[in-house]
Design an enzyme around this catalytic site. Structure first.
Site, PDB file in Angstrom:
ATOM      1  N   TYR A 142       0.818  -1.213   0.000  1.00 23.50           N
ATOM      2  CA  TYR A 142       0.000   0.000   0.000  1.00 23.50           C
ATOM      3  C   TYR A 142       0.853   1.265   0.000  1.00 23.50           C
ATOM      4  CZ  TYR A 142      -4.788  -1.731   0.678  1.00 23.50           C
ATOM      5  OH  TYR A 142      -6.031  -2.286   0.512  1.00 23.50           O
ATOM      6  N   LYS A 192       3.086 -15.248   1.876  1.00 22.96           N
ATOM      7  CA  LYS A 192       3.245 -15.945   0.593  1.00 22.96           C
ATOM      8  C   LYS A 192       4.741 -16.242   0.452  1.00 22.96           C
ATOM      9  CE  LYS A 192       1.627 -17.513  -3.340  1.00 22.96           C
ATOM     10  NZ  LYS A 192       0.706 -18.658  -3.436  1.00 22.96           N
ATOM     11  N   ASP A 224      -3.100 -17.999  -0.114  1.00 20.06           N
ATOM     12  CA  ASP A 224      -4.130 -18.646  -0.940  1.00 20.06           C
ATOM     13  C   ASP A 224      -4.826 -19.745  -0.143  1.00 20.06           C
ATOM     14  OD1 ASP A 224      -1.692 -19.992  -0.971  1.00 20.06           O
ATOM     15  OD2 ASP A 224      -1.808 -20.601  -3.071  1.00 20.06           O
ATOM     16  N   ASP A 248      -6.404  -6.911   3.943  1.00 18.39           N
ATOM     17  CA  ASP A 248      -7.542  -6.236   3.318  1.00 18.39           C
ATOM     18  C   ASP A 248      -8.482  -7.278   2.727  1.00 18.39           C
ATOM     19  OD1 ASP A 248      -9.049  -4.071   2.176  1.00 18.39           O
ATOM     20  OD2 ASP A 248      -8.119  -4.530   0.247  1.00 18.39           O
ATOM     21  N   ASP A 252     -12.323  -9.028   4.406  1.00 12.02           N
ATOM     22  CA  ASP A 252     -13.626  -9.006   3.734  1.00 12.02           C
ATOM     23  C   ASP A 252     -14.220 -10.413   3.663  1.00 12.02           C
ATOM     24  OD1 ASP A 252     -13.512  -6.267   3.287  1.00 12.02           O
ATOM     25  OD2 ASP A 252     -14.121  -6.414   1.185  1.00 12.02           O
TER      26      ASP A 252
HETATM   27  C1  IPM Z   1     -10.431  -1.089   3.974  1.00 13.28           C
HETATM   28  C2  IPM Z   1     -10.694  -0.430   2.656  1.00 13.28           C
HETATM   29  C3  IPM Z   1      -9.552   0.531   2.373  1.00 13.28           C
HETATM   30  C4  IPM Z   1      -8.295  -0.279   2.235  1.00 13.28           C
HETATM   31  C5  IPM Z   1      -9.752   1.469   1.158  1.00 13.28           C
HETATM   32  C6  IPM Z   1     -11.034   2.232   1.234  1.00 13.28           C
HETATM   33  C7  IPM Z   1      -8.581   2.408   1.005  1.00 13.28           C
HETATM   34  O1  IPM Z   1     -10.866  -1.378   1.670  1.00 13.28           O
HETATM   35  O2  IPM Z   1     -10.297  -0.369   4.982  1.00 13.28           O
HETATM   36  O3  IPM Z   1     -10.370  -2.316   4.018  1.00 13.28           O
HETATM   37  O4  IPM Z   1      -8.011  -0.841   1.167  1.00 13.28           O
HETATM   38  O5  IPM Z   1      -7.569  -0.382   3.210  1.00 13.28           O
HETATM   39 MG    MG Z   2     -10.972  -3.385   2.409  1.00 13.39          MG
END
Ligand code: IPM
Ligand code: MG
Length: 361
Positions: A142, A192, A224, A248, A252
């Protein structure tokens, strides 16, 4: 009476929409435990671009640095999608994380019992699920340099750099070991290392710390495989520690196991100083402004704020208990309805859901 200064950054889309209700819950919890919370509000993300031209205005950063904690809604939306990378709303959030040194991102994936049927997995796979993902937040791909888009051999190439130094790996790994000690004593480091040099160093540094935490059972997993295991048998995990981009993605995935991204809070912590709290969900432009968004992720982020930054664990407990009671009573927002036959008066919008939490506080 203890006083806390909380800086509120509603941001864009549903982020802004859930903030008012979440602040109301924050104030009610403060009253209940007898502390005072002074709230000031500022601009970040797309609304900040519209008002000032910058996704992270200087006064926003200065105010955040002065606060005891920052509560953020979300940033971004289609209106700003065509802006160049460094001018986008997301830069506001990334800039805050970097400037405040928020290297440790805690993303719990906790299943509230009544929501098991809203999960994308079978109920028995997710019942009582309680995972903590710790994502490194100020390094890795990042922020690595060099990055950019440039001409090479008559065509454009885009590039980013995945870089981790030993001290960055060590400090996030220690957060992982320490939180594993407070939970069920299992830490899984995700990398990884079969392909990436930076991951090889990551694995070596994490392994070398294990002797300092004999009570923690350390394991390693390729990313993975970790993605696969999260949807195959998620309860094998206790604490996961991983780098910025892997975290990240995996957070999710883990979020969805709990029924909805709309349920998950997060805390971003520095070595010392201000902490930032935000829901894991984004700004959901498709439902913004329609009173459909689930405010619980932000309300639960307020609970994390009371626990980790304001040292008011009773307020955190009260909020989490109230949320659990509202769900037990059958109330749902659209995102956590799942396949349930929810009575029409129990299918509620953003404001009504927050009011229910207030009632149960
Ligand atoms: C998160 C989001 C952020 C990230 C974006 C909005 C920059 O996806 O907080 O997970 O990628 O960190
Ligand atoms: Mg995110």
């Amino acid at each position: 009476m203890s006083e806390h200064n909380v800086y509120v950054l509603p941001g864009d889309g549903i982020g802004a929409e859930v903030m008012g209700p979440a602040v109301a819950v924050m104030q009610a919890a403060a009253d209940q435990v007898g502390c005072a919370v002074n709230v000031t509000q500022g601009l970040v993300g797309g609304v900040a671009i519209d008002a000032t031209g910058s996704p992270l205005p200087e006064e926003t950063l200065a105010a955040a640095q002065q606060a005891d904690a920052v509560l953020l809604g979300g940033v971004g939306g289609p209106k700003w999608d065509d802006l160049p990378m460094d001018a986008r709303p997301e830069r506001g959030l990334l800039g805050l994380r970097q400037a405040l040194g928020l290297f440790a991102n805690l993303r719990p994936a906790l299943l509230f019992g009544p929501l098991a049927q809203a999960s994308s997995l079978k109920t028995e796979l997710v019942a009582d699920l309680d995972i903590l993902i710790i994502r490194e937040l100020t390094g890795g791909i990042y922020f690595g340099e060099p990055r950019g888009i440039e001409m090479r051999d008559n065509e454009r190439v885009g590039f980013n750099t995945l870089v981790y130094s030993e001290h960055e790996i060590e400090r996030i790994a220690r957060v992982g070991f320490e939180l594993a000690q407070k939970r069920n004593g299992r830490l899984c480091s995700v990398d990884k290392a079969n392909v990436l040099d930076s991951s090889q160093l990551w694995r070596e540094v994490v392994s070398n710390l294990a002797d300092d935490y004999p009570d923690v059972e350390l394991s390693h997993m390729y990313v993975d495989n970790a993605g696969m295991q999260l949807v195959r048998e998620p309860k094998q995990f206790d604490v996961i520690v991983t780098g910025n981009m892997f975290g990240d993605i995996l957070s999710d995935v883990a979020a969805m196991l709990t029924g909805s991204l709309g349920m998950l809070p997060s805390a971003s912590l520095a070595a010392s100083g201000v902490g930032l709290y935000e829901p894991v969900h984004g700004t959901a432009p498709d439902i913004a402004g329609e009173d459909k968004a689930n405010p619980l992720a932000t309300i639960l982020s307020v609970a994390m704020m009371y626990r980790y930054s304001l040292d008011q664990p009773a307020a955190a407990d009260a909020i989490e208990r109230a949320v659990a009671q509202v769900l037990d009573a059958g109330y749902r927002t659209l995102d956590i309805q799942g396949n349930e036959a929810v009575q029409s008066d129990q299918l509620v919008g953003t404001k009504a859901m927050a009011d229910l939490v207030l009632e149960h506080l």
